[in-house]
Design an enzyme around this catalytic site. Sequence first.
Site, PDB file in Angstrom:
ATOM      1  N   ASP A   1      93.745  88.664  13.884  1.00  0.00           N
ATOM      2  CA  ASP A   1      94.148  88.642  12.457  1.00  0.00           C
ATOM      3  C   ASP A   1      95.460  88.812  12.422  1.00  0.00           C
ATOM      4  O   ASP A   1      96.043  89.919  12.948  1.00  0.00           O
ATOM      5  CB  ASP A   1      93.247  89.591  11.952  1.00  0.00           C
ATOM      6  CG  ASP A   1      93.549  89.677  10.190  1.00  0.00           C
ATOM      7  OD1 ASP A   1      94.695  89.114   9.712  1.00  0.00           O
ATOM      8  OD2 ASP A   1      92.523  90.034   9.671  1.00  0.00           O
TER       9      ASP A   1
ATOM     10  N   HIS B   1      92.034  85.465   9.475  1.00  0.00           N
ATOM     11  CA  HIS B   1      92.072  86.751   8.555  1.00  0.00           C
ATOM     12  C   HIS B   1      90.775  87.064   7.981  1.00  0.00           C
ATOM     13  O   HIS B   1      89.963  86.030   7.609  1.00  0.00           O
ATOM     14  CB  HIS B   1      93.224  86.428   7.416  1.00  0.00           C
ATOM     15  CG  HIS B   1      93.431  87.687   6.388  1.00  0.00           C
ATOM     16  ND1 HIS B   1      93.402  88.863   7.194  1.00  0.00           N
ATOM     17  CD2 HIS B   1      93.611  87.697   5.349  1.00  0.00           C
ATOM     18  CE1 HIS B   1      93.734  89.788   6.051  1.00  0.00           C
ATOM     19  NE2 HIS B   1      93.847  88.947   5.017  1.00  0.00           N
TER      20      HIS B   1
ATOM     21  N   SER C   1      91.137  92.389   2.994  1.00  0.00           N
ATOM     22  CA  SER C   1      92.586  92.386   2.920  1.00  0.00           C
ATOM     23  C   SER C   1      92.987  93.646   2.247  1.00  0.00           C
ATOM     24  O   SER C   1      92.491  94.691   2.408  1.00  0.00           O
ATOM     25  CB  SER C   1      93.227  91.386   2.634  1.00  0.00           C
ATOM     26  OG  SER C   1      94.570  91.464   3.139  1.00  0.00           O
TER      27      SER C   1
END
Length: 515
Positions: free
Chosen positions: A456, A484, A232
């Site tokens: 996502d 995610h 991320s």
Amino acid sequence: MTARLARRLLALGAVTTATAVALAGCFLLPAPDRSDAPHRSPTPITDGIAEDLLPFYQQTLEWAACGDGFDCTTVTAPLDWSDPEAGTLDLAVIRHAATGGEPLGSLLTNPGGPGASGVALVRDSLGFAVGQALQESYDIIGFDPRGVGDSSAVACLDDAGMDSFVFDIPPGQRRSAEWDARVVEQQEAFAAACEQNSNGILPFIDTESAAQDMDLLRAVLGDEKLNYLGYSYGTFLGATYAKHYPDRVGRLVLDGAIDPSLSGLDVSTQQAIGFENALRAYMASCVGQSECPFSGSVDEAMGDLAILLASVDRDPIRNADGRMLGADSLVTAIVTALYSEDSWPFLTQALTDVLQGDARNAFLLADFYYNRQDGEYLDNSTEAFLTYNCMDYPGGETDAEEAASAAAIAEQAPTVAPYWEGVDLCEVWPYAPTGVREPISAAGAEPILVIGTTGDPATPYDWSVALAEQLDSGVLITRVGEGHTGYNKGNACVDAAVEAYFLSGTVPEDGLVCQ
């Protein structure tokens, strides 16, 4: 500007992700006992380092046991990389030594956020951070970036103050002058507390500085090149490292990528749409099941959820601890569960309860997001998250750009749209941003793997495509699915490609699609 809520939704941390797994009934095993595993005593790598930085790069690390199978140390970094004599700060580091013999080197990890603790990720969720094959072959390194956790950390409010900042519902009609004024008061008080309590580090809590810290970690750990797995926000940190040090890139995997060229407004807009799409995918799975509190088509179910959000916005539900569940906190609860498809059953239960006037499980999800337990915030991830974003995003969007963003969210994310806008904390932050938003090519770097997941919500798939295209040596892996990030999430195709790359340097075919 849509920033007060939207910017915090970018967060991915060990708490958010590991908890999502736990909510579905899966539990991470403790790290194995590897007391007999080899411990390297590396010589710092100082080739090509400027003379004024040598005192930092020549540090000798002193490791101490910090739990079953782990060692910890502290690394001293310059407070200001442009002026190494201006002061120092501490970086907390944890190591899980390779269990399979002589390690291939160090593998640094970052769980995202910005603001999530890499020390906590490795210590508490090692098997979630990396697979067994990588644990055997690398010293797995977790670190808390500057401003975070056990490193020299941003500090703002006490627990009661954080509850007020995060959960208190401003009086008056949403987006009225009274409502906006109250939010501005909250933001100003929060920013002032951060400035007062953070010991002068606020202007130096930014991704450019954190990337330079990573090169320091690489060197003092004894690695000529950086091996790194970033999730991320950790993809932006890794890409920023590659921008500055392309010749020191070893094996980098950037999972759930951020497009570094996007403005804060673009990020906000696309995340709103991403979470709306994830919510629709959840509804498609939910409706028709006996336990689902919604029925009919997906459109009808989304309409009913919009009615529920408007209801709690108008008439919040009192929790047993006195907190009031309004629409903003319920949206936080919803998006927390949308980070992982495994958490959808818990979302179903929380929404069922809210429809019956019970806020407990919704607050449990929101508390997981903020890493809050029994009224206590277990880390400073929220404060660090906001600090990094205020320093990293230059802002400056025009009224026309903001209006276009609002129109796109209203059209493509109508369920969350009413609760996405808010007053931007960064407008009252005590320091001007220093970050830039631009494509990153990292010319000259070894192949860099970029993983994108098609469903996502937090880092939409298009961002991974964009980053892979920007990087001169980018290699895109696509995981088809919801949730995610992609590695170590049960997809054998993704896991095999990542581990072959880390273990033997095998670079997968660009454009690999993993169903």
